[in-house]
Design a protein around this motif. Sequence first.
Motif, short mmCIF file in Angstrom:
data_model
loop_
_atom_site.label_atom_id
_atom_site.label_comp_id
_atom_site.label_asym_id
_atom_site.label_seq_id
_atom_site.Cartn_x
_atom_site.Cartn_y
_atom_site.Cartn_z
N ILE A 66 0.84 -1.19 0.00
CA ILE A 66 0.00 0.00 0.00
C ILE A 66 0.88 1.25 0.00
N ASP A 67 1.92 1.25 0.83
CA ASP A 67 2.80 2.40 0.88
C ASP A 67 3.47 2.63 -0.47
N LEU A 68 3.86 1.56 -1.14
CA LEU A 68 4.48 1.68 -2.45
C LEU A 68 3.48 2.24 -3.45
N GLN A 69 2.24 1.78 -3.39
CA GLN A 69 1.21 2.29 -4.30
C GLN A 69 0.96 3.78 -4.05
N LEU A 70 0.88 4.16 -2.78
CA LEU A 70 0.68 5.57 -2.46
C LEU A 70 1.86 6.41 -2.91
N LEU A 71 3.05 5.87 -2.72
CA LEU A 71 4.26 6.58 -3.14
C LEU A 71 4.28 6.76 -4.65
N GLU A 72 3.89 5.72 -5.39
CA GLU A 72 3.85 5.81 -6.86
C GLU A 72 2.83 6.84 -7.31
N GLN A 73 1.66 6.88 -6.65
CA GLN A 73 0.64 7.87 -6.99
C GLN A 73 1.14 9.28 -6.72
N ALA A 74 1.76 9.46 -5.57
CA ALA A 74 2.29 10.79 -5.22
C ALA A 74 3.38 11.20 -6.19
N ALA A 75 4.25 10.26 -6.58
CA ALA A 75 5.32 10.57 -7.53
C ALA A 75 4.74 10.95 -8.89
#
Length: 162
Positions: free
Chosen positions: A60-69
């Motif tokens: 989930i953190d990786l997905q959120l990080l990818e969205q933010a990026a």
Amino acid sequence: LEPPGADPLAGWCGRGGALWLPPIPILQYVFLRIFHREFYYIIKHIIFLHTMVTMNTQAIDLQLLEQAAAQASSFLRSLANQDRLLLLCQLSQGELSVAELADATGIKQPSLSQQLGVLRRQRLIAPRKDGKSVFYQISEPNVLVILQQLYDMFCPEGEHRK
């Protein structure tokens, strides 16, 4: 272990109504085996659940990080044009019409319309019609924060600051 006697309930009590217990080493062995097995399964289950939660949290953190990026990259691409930066700098002072923007920046009409369209599609500016005139203003507050940082970094010290 079967208690002595035919009646299972009565057999647990010996002479004088005392509770019959198997010898201590047998109780310890049985208790430790049951406890050890149950403890093993409980610990194994806890480790499994912790692993699943950790893996899901990382995913989930990786997905959120990818969205933010992706959002940050799109935002920075919007700013990565000299004409758009000039337009945003002018709009940081307040709402302006298209004609006022053209006069203030020196950008010719076809390019001005194209760059305003890019900023509009990125929802960084918002249009307002008043009769035949179109006025623009900054609609994303984070733009002002970034513009202030860029101003502090790149504009000469002698110029008037906000």
